[in-house]
Enzyme design. Structure first.
Site, PDB file in Angstrom:
ATOM      1  N   GLY A   1       0.781  -1.238   0.000  1.00 16.08           N
ATOM      2  CA  GLY A   1       0.000   0.000   0.000  1.00 16.08           C
ATOM      3  C   GLY A   1       0.807   1.279   0.000  1.00 16.08           C
TER       4      GLY A   1
ATOM      5  N   SER B   1      23.920 -13.713   7.228  1.00 10.01           N
ATOM      6  CA  SER B   1      23.056 -13.994   8.378  1.00 10.01           C
ATOM      7  C   SER B   1      22.661 -15.461   8.533  1.00 10.01           C
ATOM      8  CB  SER B   1      21.805 -13.118   8.324  1.00 10.01           C
ATOM      9  OG  SER B   1      21.079 -13.346   7.155  1.00 10.01           O
TER      10      SER B   1
ATOM     11  N   LYS C   1      12.061 -10.703   8.928  1.00 12.09           N
ATOM     12  CA  LYS C   1      12.321 -12.109   9.245  1.00 12.09           C
ATOM     13  C   LYS C   1      11.334 -12.642  10.277  1.00 12.09           C
ATOM     14  CE  LYS C   1      17.270 -11.850   8.162  1.00 12.09           C
ATOM     15  NZ  LYS C   1      18.633 -11.778   8.697  1.00 12.09           N
TER      16      LYS C   1
END
Length: 511
Positions: free
Chosen positions: A106, A424, A467
């Site tokens: 949006g 990561s 995440k």
């Protein structure tokens, strides 16, 4: 008369009168005449002095934002603060807001809502694929077919000197031998410079300081540093299942019902049916695919109504297969982590967060490490570091050091066609190897992220909010995170934190 009505600045008015004198001395019909006539029309038709009167009513603005958008509290708060400052100091410089987030959340419609809340004109310019500086600054008039740039064209289209101007997809700009459009935007988006913005075609300065520029982007990485520095970044997060359910009931289903010629009383979706579509037929941070799937159900119902069906139809979870076919997505976590050597990691992607599985296995060999799954250089180095750490901690972990000499270790990240990179996954790689070599399974409701160092430290990573939203969507209840990311938990919406347990790691021994 046109020059008089336009109320131009004195130097521009003088330029316009000079061009008018040249125009009157020219024979009509020639290419030079038509070129000058076009230029003159651009000069006098620009809104040099036309300002739309602002009407800032904060309760009404809050109502507009809440009506048009579900959630996004942080973004709405910043917009309301901006409107409050505008109300108190209308002559102040407007900040350049940049809405960053996955597709379908949006961002563009937020710009339209801001324009409605301020009672300003709205104009949108997509920058996706723009690679020519002239698209921003315009062509010089010596070229055949020259025109002003997109900024001046947008201002003329708006018919006002203070519209809300949306620069869509600012991260998709690209440089070429025609120049760098992102460099041309630097002047446009600097509140201290843009009061004298000079388009190459007009060759006279135009004041852009009253324009409210709002940019949108999917990722920040591809926006050049100097350009990013001029904008205030507002991150628009993805949605969790409860958000999507509320958006579907409040926005998507009413819209698709009307668009497909149905009346609200002819079709009814149960909450379980909507949740089934969200879980089994879509996998996204936004709601575009969800709206498509709801539209497909509405079209099927519209077909039956057009054939003469009169009773209202209720769509429940069991009947979804009939409308949308077999499930497209499954919850793989329980299936994947049922054996030792598999750990669930958390990844950041440009379209929101996602979960990924790290699989490890061993076979007789000479102690080699095999890596597959289209891993980038950084992730390969993380895997090598994870193996070194497991070897150095073998005794403490109860692993026989001879295993490393007599076996090859193979690490694979499924979805092999998708390139993966980044630091990561270090913690996940380490845990998968320990799980394999100790024969202990990783719990199916645990997921992890974190960079590792050779001293066994767990280092902070980015994209925690995305995440965690992905973990929530996948049914994860325990997340292992670097201790230095503790501050990022505040950015996760409270409803996404509900039912989640966060475990903070300083070292890999904590994992």
């Amino acid at each position: 008369q046109k020059i008089f009505d336009a109320k131009m600045p004195p130097d521009v008015e003088k330029e316009a009168l000079n061009e008018l004198n040249r125009l009157q001395r020219m024979p009509e019909g020639g290419p030079e005449y038509s070129s000058l006539r076009t230029y003159f029309d651009w000069l006098v038709e620009l809104p040099w002095s036309v300002l739309t009167e602002e009407e800032i009513d904060l309760p009404k603005a809050r109502e507009i934002l809440d009506t048009d958008h579900y959630g996004l509290e942080k973004v709405k708060k910043r917009i309301i603060e901006f409107l409050a400052v505008r109300k108190l100091k209308p002559e102040g410089k407007s900040p350049i807001l940049c809405l960053v987030g996955p597709p379908g959340v949006g961002k563009t419609s937020l710009g339209q809502s801001i324009a409605r809340a301020m009672n300003r004109k709205f104009v949108r310019q997509s920058l996706g694929g723009v690679h020519d500086e002239a698209d921003i600054r315009g062509h010089r008039r010596t070229y055949i077919g020259s025109l002003p740039g997109n900024i001046i064209q947008g201002i003329r289209k708006a018919g006002s000197r203070n519209p809300v101007f949306m620069l869509d997809e600012i991260d998709k700009l690209s440089a070429s031998f025609h120049g760098d459009p992102s460099a041309a935007l630097l002047e446009v988006l600097d509140p201290s410079q843009n009061n004298t913005f000079q388009d190459h075609y007009l060759a006279v300065p135009f004041d852009l300081s009253q324009v409210l520029f709002i940019a949108t982007a999917n990722v920040l990485d591809t926006i050049p540093g100097p350009l990013r520095d001029r904008m205030e970044i507002l991150e628009v997060p993805g949605y969790i299942e409860d958000d999507k359910l509320a958006i579907a009931k409040g926005f998507l289903i009413p819209r698709q019902t009307v668009e497909n010629g149905l009346k609200p009383e002819q079709i009814h979706f149960t909450d379980e049916a909507i949740r089934e579509i969200i879980r089994s037929y879509t996998r996204e941070a936004g709601v575009r695919q969800l709206e498509r799937e709801l539209g497909a159900v509405c079209r099927s119902v519209a077909t039956r109504v057009a054939e003469g069906l009169t009773e209202p139809i209720t769509i429940d979870a069991e009947s979804i297969v009939k409308y949308l076919g077999q499930k497209k997505f499954f919850n793989e976590i329980a299936l994947r982590t049922s054996l030792p050597g598999v750990a669930t990691g958390l990844a950041w992607t440009p379209v929101g967060g996602d979960i990924l599985f790290v699989e490890a296995t061993k076979m007789p060999g000479e102690g080699r490490l095999i890596l597959t799954g289209q891993l980038g250089e950084v992730m390969k180095e993380s895997a090598q570091a994870a193996l070194s750490l497991v070897k150095s901690r073998a005794e403490a972990l109860g692993i026989d050091p001879e295993v490393f000499k007599k076996n090859d270790l193979h690490i694979h990240l499924p979805a092999g066609a998708i390139p993966k990179d980044g630091p990561s996954a270090g913690t996940t790689l380490f845990v998968a190897l320990v799980s394999l070599l100790t024969g202990r399974r990783v719990s199916k409701d645990v997921a992890m992220t974190g960079e590792i160092s050779l001293r066994g430290l767990v280092l902070p990573v980015g994209g925690i909010r995305e995440k965690m939203l992905a973990a929530k969507r996948a049914g994860i209840t325990h997340a292992l995170l670097p201790d230095l990311n503790r501050r990022d938990i505040e950015e996760i919406p409270p409803e996404a934190r509900a039912g989640m347990h966060f475990h903070f790691l300083n070292t890999l021994d904590d994992a």
